[in-house]
Motif scaffolding. Structure first.
Motif, PDB file in Angstrom:
ATOM      1  N   ALA A 114       0.688  -1.066  -0.112  1.00 53.36           N
ATOM      2  CA  ALA A 114       0.129   0.059  -0.015  1.00 53.36           C
ATOM      3  C   ALA A 114       0.988   1.275  -0.019  1.00 53.36           C
ATOM      4  N   VAL A 115       1.968   1.249   0.553  1.00 55.56           N
ATOM      5  CA  VAL A 115       3.126   2.423   0.666  1.00 55.56           C
ATOM      6  C   VAL A 115       3.598   2.456  -0.403  1.00 55.56           C
ATOM      7  N   THR A 116       3.910   1.511  -1.341  1.00 51.56           N
ATOM      8  CA  THR A 116       4.753   1.444  -2.278  1.00 51.56           C
ATOM      9  C   THR A 116       4.196   1.562  -3.890  1.00 51.56           C
TER      10      THR A 116
ATOM     11  N   ALA B 120       8.234   4.811   6.948  1.00 57.15           N
ATOM     12  CA  ALA B 120       7.233   4.466   7.155  1.00 57.15           C
ATOM     13  C   ALA B 120       7.117   2.711   7.552  1.00 57.15           C
ATOM     14  N   THR B 121       8.222   1.971   6.781  1.00 57.33           N
ATOM     15  CA  THR B 121       8.186   0.502   7.029  1.00 57.33           C
ATOM     16  C   THR B 121       9.321  -0.028   7.817  1.00 57.33           C
ATOM     17  N   LEU B 122      10.204   1.072   8.615  1.00 54.18           N
ATOM     18  CA  LEU B 122      11.308   0.674   9.355  1.00 54.18           C
ATOM     19  C   LEU B 122      10.936  -0.314  10.443  1.00 54.18           C
TER      20      LEU B 122
ATOM     21  N   THR C 239      -0.158   5.850   3.975  1.00 54.67           N
ATOM     22  CA  THR C 239       0.061   5.508   2.692  1.00 54.67           C
ATOM     23  C   THR C 239       0.299   6.573   1.775  1.00 54.67           C
ATOM     24  N   GLY C 240      -0.042   7.755   2.490  1.00 54.72           N
ATOM     25  CA  GLY C 240       0.245   9.130   1.536  1.00 54.72           C
ATOM     26  C   GLY C 240       1.992   9.292   1.384  1.00 54.72           C
ATOM     27  N   VAL C 241       2.623   8.217   2.216  1.00 50.59           N
ATOM     28  CA  VAL C 241       4.040   8.671   1.701  1.00 50.59           C
ATOM     29  C   VAL C 241       4.656   8.015   0.587  1.00 50.59           C
ATOM     30  N   ARG C 242       3.718   7.219  -0.264  1.00 45.38           N
ATOM     31  CA  ARG C 242       3.841   6.702  -1.586  1.00 45.38           C
ATOM     32  C   ARG C 242       4.293   7.720  -2.398  1.00 45.38           C
ATOM     33  N   ARG C 243       3.896   9.087  -2.166  1.00 43.47           N
ATOM     34  CA  ARG C 243       4.214  10.138  -2.834  1.00 43.47           C
ATOM     35  C   ARG C 243       5.449  10.610  -2.757  1.00 43.47           C
ATOM     36  N   PHE C 244       6.215  10.143  -1.696  1.00 45.15           N
ATOM     37  CA  PHE C 244       7.609  10.853  -1.246  1.00 45.15           C
ATOM     38  C   PHE C 244       8.353   9.396  -0.991  1.00 45.15           C
TER      39      PHE C 244
END
Ligand code: ZN
Length: 145
Positions: free
Chosen positions: A95-97, A125-127, A113-118
Motif C-alpha cells: 500500500a505504501v509503495t 514508514a516501513t522501518l 499510505t500518503g508517503v507513497r508520494r515521497f
C-alpha cells in the motif's frame, strides 16, 4: 478538515505521544532497524507466546513518520499471530509503495499510505515493520537498504 489534514493530525499525535514506547520486560525477541537515509533508529521488542505476539514495544529515535509508524504497528500487531502480522506487513508495504490508489482497508495505517508520494519517506514508514519481522525471524539488525 480534509482527509489529508486528519491523517496528518493522527501521524503527529502518534509522533508526539508514541504508544507502547519503551523497554519490554520478559521479551523473547528483539531487533534494531536503521534507516540511514533519514537517520531513524528503532528497536523493536517482542514477547512471543507460541506463535502469538503477546506484547510488543519499541524504543529508539526517529522522525515523526517512523515514530508514528512504529507506534501504530505495535498497537495493531499486538495479539496477532506471527503469520497475521507478517501478512499485514506485506499488505502495508504494498500500500505504501504501489502507485495504484486502490483502497486497501488498513484502518489507521491508511494514514501512512500518503508517503507513497515521497519515496524516501517509504523507508521511514516501513522501518519498524522490518525490525518487527527481523526480530521474530531471529533477531539482529534490520536495515531499509
Ligand atoms: Zn524518517
Amino acid at each position: 478538515m480534509s482527509l489529508d489534514e486528519l491523517y496528518q493530525e493522527i501521524i503527529l499525535d502518534h509522533g508526539r505521544r508514541p504508544r507502547n514506547f519503551g523497554e519490554l520486560d520478559g521479551m523473547t525477541h528483539e531487533a534494531e532497524g536503521f534507516n540511514p537515509l533519514c537517520g531513524d533508529q528503532v528497536r523493536v521488542h517482542v514477547l512471543l507466546n507460541g506463535d502469538r505476539i503477546e506484547d510488543i514495544r519499541f524504543s529508539g529515535k526517529g522522525c515523526a513518520i517512523s515514530t508514528a509508524s512504529a507506534s501504530m504497528m505495535t498497537q495493531i500487531v499486538k495479539g496477532m499471530t506471527v503469520e497475521e502480522a507478517f501478512e499485514l506487513f506485506e499488505r502495508f508495504r504494498k500500500a505504501v509503495t504501489s502507485d495504484s490508489d486502490g483502497e486497501e482497508d488498513l484502518g489507521e495505517l491508511g494514514c501512512l499510505t500518503g508517503v507513497r508520494r515521497f519515496p524516501t519517506r517509504v523507508k521511514c514508514a516501513t522501518l519498524a515493520w522490518h525490525a518487527m519481522k527481523t526480530a521474530i525471524a531471529g533477531g539482529g539488525k534490520a536495515t531499509t537498504e
